[in-house]
Design a protein around this motif. Structure first.
Motif, PDB file in Angstrom:
ATOM      1  N   ASN A 332       0.834  -1.205   0.000  1.00  0.00           N
ATOM      2  CA  ASN A 332       0.000   0.000   0.000  1.00  0.00           C
ATOM      3  C   ASN A 332       0.870   1.257   0.000  1.00  0.00           C
ATOM      4  O   ASN A 332       0.623   2.209  -0.739  1.00  0.00           O
ATOM      5  N   ASP A 384      -7.918  -4.887  -4.157  1.00  0.00           N
ATOM      6  CA  ASP A 384      -8.346  -4.812  -2.758  1.00  0.00           C
ATOM      7  C   ASP A 384      -7.237  -5.211  -1.786  1.00  0.00           C
ATOM      8  O   ASP A 384      -7.212  -4.768  -0.640  1.00  0.00           O
ATOM      9  N   TYR A 387      -5.306  -1.974  -1.345  1.00  0.00           N
ATOM     10  CA  TYR A 387      -6.116  -0.793  -1.086  1.00  0.00           C
ATOM     11  C   TYR A 387      -6.464  -0.604   0.395  1.00  0.00           C
ATOM     12  O   TYR A 387      -6.320   0.488   0.936  1.00  0.00           O
TER      13      TYR A 387
END
Ligand code: DI6
Ligand code: FE
Length: 410
Positions: A332, A384, A387
């Motif tokens: 991330n 995802d 994220y």
């Protein structure tokens, strides 16, 4: 497939991460994947799945290759939250290192620790990584800085793989810092390292690769080259902590030795990038250290992308500059801080990370013949994973064909 498979994963979306070079997830929706003798034996459309002795219905989950954390110092004793607090009160990392703190405070704690103590302190950190789908982990020495203490670190690293479901690649980082007994005699330490420490540790089978910290507060380019020459004499691959705090032209050096990777790279030059492209050396990006040191100079991501240098992402888990045990968070950070795409971040924690360890023929993608190291995720799409900061959607992990629950309590 001639005989029936051992285990069939069905009702699954695959992110095969093939082809590796094109920024693709290699998606295969509504698929199945068969395992035999610990390896991927077949993958394809669910309707075409071969017979198997056992089945696991994945319930529409996503499956990726098991994650690979290709740069850690996760075996060490003690922690340095006191220095972190001092930095927040105005001291710099280099100030602390020059005053005998920094790496040296971890060296003192690590020298005082037995293999069992090192393991007891390190296994909970490793378990946190494994709960997030990590199936291969690199572990460096470099907090012992003398033969016996370096050997204990590397033995503890090997024992991690006996105690927990993970494959471990060890890296000798004797040239991490100058031990106090050699103050003012760095070349003598490098001699001892090349002539005694490294050959003995290699003979004991404790060393898969050799690394150094090439920096003003570490070792010079000439000293680093001597370490690489010693590694080459023993047939060991090299990698390098390069251009983290300044440009020392370490990337060019490690590329000349056909190095597996150059790591950190905030101050990497265009010449360094070109050398890495020619040699096929992976750029290992470590956003946790950048974040934790509150650095401002970013690695040249756009130029690395342009030059098609494979980019890996790792935690750099260490007590001084990246006390982080989440590879998903590192991914991330690589996106939010440095604008990697989520695809690049996932490639960086799978296929390119495998290459940074020289293991890309065996792991890092979902392909027939590769080791069945797999992670199953409760997500709607691969992005995802990158994220949702601080969440862990990993539900199951497969190590060499053996299925387990993701969470490992320690
Ligand atoms: N660069 C780093 O970020 C770590 N080692 C290195 O060569 C820091 C290690 C430490 O501060 O304990
Ligand atoms: Fe490091």
């Amino acid at each position: 497939m001639s005989e029936s498979a051992d285990l069939l994963f069905t009702n699954v979306h695959l992110a095969t991460m093939v082809p590796p070079g094109e920024g693709a997830y290699g998606e295969m929706p509504d698929a199945a994947l068969a395992v035999k003798d610990g390896r991927i034996a077949w993958l394809g459309a669910r309707a075409d799945a071969p017979p198997a002795s056992a089945q696991h219905d994945c319930g529409g989950a996503w499956m990726t290759p098991g994650l690979v954390d290709c740069h850690t110092h996760i075996v060490h004793a003690g922690n340095r939250s006191n220095e972190w607090e001092a930095r927040l009160n105005g001291a710099t990392y280099e100030d602390i290192a020059r005053q005998g703190g920094g790496i040296m405070s971890t060296v003192r704690a690590t020298r005082a620790a037995s293999v069992d103590t090192l393991l007891a302190q390190s296994l909970p950190r490793v378990a946190r990584l494994l709960s997030e789908g990590v199936t291969t982990l690199e572990i460096k020495s470099g907090y012992g800085l003398e033969l016996d203490a370096e050997a204990r670190m590397l033995r503890a690293a090997r024992q991690v793989a006996e105690r927990l479901p993970v494959r471990v690649a060890t890296t000798f980082l004797g040239a991490h810092a100058l031990p106090p007994e050699f103050a003012g005699r760095a070349d003598d330490y490098v001699d001892a390292l090349c002539e005694h420490m490294l050959p003995q540790l290699a003979a004991e089978g404790l060393v898969d690769a050799v690394d150094a910290f090439c920096e003003r507060i570490g070792f010079s380019i000439a000293q680093t080259e001597r370490v690489f020459a010693a590694a080459r004499r023993l047939g060991l691959p090299v990698k390098l902590h390069a251009e983290q705090l300044s440009d020392q032209q370490g990337a060019e050096l490690v590329a000349r030795y056909q190095g597996l990777s150059a790591d950190h790279l905030e101050h990497l030059s265009q010449a360094g990038i070109e050398a890495m492209t020619r040699a096929g050396t992976v750029a290992v990006l470590l956003p946790g250290a950048y974040y934790f040191l509150r650095e401002t100079v970013q690695p040249p991501i756009a130029a690395l992308r342009e030059a098609r240098v494979p980019m890996a992402v790792a935690t750099d888990c260490n007590p001084g500059t990246s006390p982080m045990t989440s590879l998903l968070l590192a991914m991330n950070m690589a996106c939010t801080l440095w604008r990697l795409t989520p695809q690049e971040a996932l490639q960086g924690a799978t296929v390119h990370a495998a290459r940074a360890l020289g293991l890309h023929k065996d792991i890092g993608t979902l392909e027939v013949g590769k080791r069945a190291d797999l992670a199953l995720w409760d997500i709607a799409r691969p992005a995802d994973l990158v994220y949702a900061m601080g969440s862990n959607p990993c539900r199951h992990v497969v190590n060499g064909g053996v299925l387990r629950e993701a969470h490992i309590a320690m």
